[in-house]
Write an enzyme that holds these catalytic residues in place. Structure first.
Site, PDB file in Angstrom:
ATOM      1  N   ARG A 114      28.794  37.220  33.215  1.00  0.00           N
ATOM      2  CA  ARG A 114      29.752  37.295  34.319  1.00  0.00           C
ATOM      3  C   ARG A 114      29.087  36.959  35.651  1.00  0.00           C
ATOM      4  NH1 ARG A 114      33.136  42.708  34.706  1.00  0.00           N
ATOM      5  NH2 ARG A 114      31.227  43.492  35.665  1.00  0.00           N
ATOM      6  N   LYS A 171      32.835  38.598  40.829  1.00  0.00           N
ATOM      7  CA  LYS A 171      32.521  39.931  41.357  1.00  0.00           C
ATOM      8  C   LYS A 171      31.750  39.761  42.660  1.00  0.00           C
ATOM      9  CE  LYS A 171      31.481  44.463  39.425  1.00  0.00           C
ATOM     10  NZ  LYS A 171      32.835  44.990  39.228  1.00  0.00           N
ATOM     11  N   GLU A 210      45.454  44.288  39.255  1.00  0.00           N
ATOM     12  CA  GLU A 210      44.323  45.225  39.231  1.00  0.00           C
ATOM     13  C   GLU A 210      44.771  46.588  39.742  1.00  0.00           C
ATOM     14  OE1 GLU A 210      40.797  44.736  38.753  1.00  0.00           O
ATOM     15  OE2 GLU A 210      40.520  42.572  38.898  1.00  0.00           O
TER      16      GLU A 210
END
Ligand SMILES: *Cc1c(COP(=O)(O)O)cnc(C)c1O
Length: 341
Positions: A83, A185, A221
């Site tokens: 990720r 992220k 989210e």
């Protein structure tokens, strides 16, 4: 391995603590150096660093667990490594190779083994890897130098007295744009979420839910966690979208639901005006594993799921199974738990 640091493990929250060692590696002249452990918990960087001006930075979060036998296991570091590579690509930063990332995490856990909380406290060692663009810059262009660092802190269980359902509101704000950086992220997404979070807190909610930025009709989210629900016919469902951050906990729960609990699973749209199809709901991420969702308030109407006070049976089973895997009490799927020796 034995604990020797003097800490009241059951009083731990989620706060910065200076542990003994962190890993730091520099990218200069187009390559990463070998990296090394240091006891210095400060970074000295140029005032022109692009991470400071233009948000060229990304991070990760993962945990190490102490088992009943005293072993130390890291949960799926390969997934965090993969990720972070994607986050680096999106922000035009050099990738940290998967092997380097995992090696850095192992080095940090090993060097701070005394800080890994004992089995049975529910506490864990949280690892925070990050990449920042540094060096003397000022124009809007990618940095020529980067720092990859990993530090760790012992953290308490998210819910001190056991899991309790939380109440959420729906935000009018977006945390990410449709083709923006929602799936990476990056710190910028978090800076943008601080204000909507505070608005929700002021009204008495734990946090806010973000809808899809294009149509504002579907759940994306839950604060900085992913959403899942359990349907009336016992399906595990979770939203699918390019602007959701792909939670490793979420993908692990999808696997656990299917392979351990024998449930059907589905990644698909979940409409905010069709919450009646769900009998349980939760938020998932590394910090809490699962936060059960008691209710969601949307346009002045409060929708209650299983209960405002009790955790639903499926949510409970998912939680117990995944946490069991993480602490080594339940047999893990091949490759999930990496032992630090
Ligand atoms: C980190 C993060 C999550 C949770 O991901 P995990 O890999 O499960 O910890 C969910 N949403 C956002 C926005 C995140 O930054």
């Amino acid at each position: 391995m034995k604990n020797t640091v003097n800490i009241e493990w059951d009083k731990l929250g989620f706060s910065y603590i200076k542990t003994d060692y962190r890993y730091v590696s520099y990218w200069k002249e187009d390559s990463w150096d070998n990296g090394k452990l240091t006891s210095d918990n400060t970074l000295t960087i140029s005032e022109g660093s692009p991470c400071l001006h233009y948000g060229q930075q990304c991070f990760e979060g993962l945990k190490a667990y102490r088992t009943r036998e005293g072993k130390i296991l890291i949960f799926r570091p390969d997934q965090n490594a993969k990720r972070m590579i994607k986050s680096c690509q999106r922000l035009f930063m050099p990738e940290v190779p998967e092997a380097k990332f995992i090696d850095a995490c192992i080095q940090v856990v090993k060097a701070n083994a005394d800080w890994v909380p004992p089995y049975g406290t529910g506490a864990t060692l949280y690892l925070r890897p990050l990449v920042i663009g540094v060096g003397d810059n000022i124009g809007v262009s990618p940095a020529k130098e980067y720092i990859f660092t990993v530090f760790c802190i012992p953290v308490g269980p998210y819910f001190k007295g056991g899991m309790t359902p939380l109440n959420f509101s729906v935000s009018d704000y977006d945390r990410a744009a449709p083709k923006g950086t929602g799936a990476a992220k990056v710190g910028g997404n978090y800076a943008a979420s601080l204000y909507p979070h505070e608005l929700a807190r002021k009204e008495g909610y734990a946090d806010c839910i973000y809808l899809d930025p294009a149509t504002h009709t579907k759940i994306e989210e839950v604060g900085a966690a992913n959403f899942f629900g359990i349907t009336k016919d016992n399906k595990f469902v979770t939203p699918i979208s390019d602007s959701i951050l792909p939670s490793i906990t979420k993908y692990s729960l999808l696997y656990v639901a299917k392979e351990y609990l024998g449930m059907e699973t589905e990644e698909r749209d979940i409409y905010i005006d069709k919450l009646d199809e769900l009998v349980e709901a939760g938020a998932c991420g590394t910090a809490a594993v699962i936060s059960p969702i008691g209710s969601i308030t949307y346009k002045g109407k409060k929708h209650v799921f299983h209960s405002l006070t009790e955790v639903g049976p499926i949510t409970r089973k998912l939680y117990d199974t995944l946490v069991g895997i993480q602490f080594g009490d339940v047999k893990a799927p091949e490759g999930w738990m990496v032992e630090v020796k």
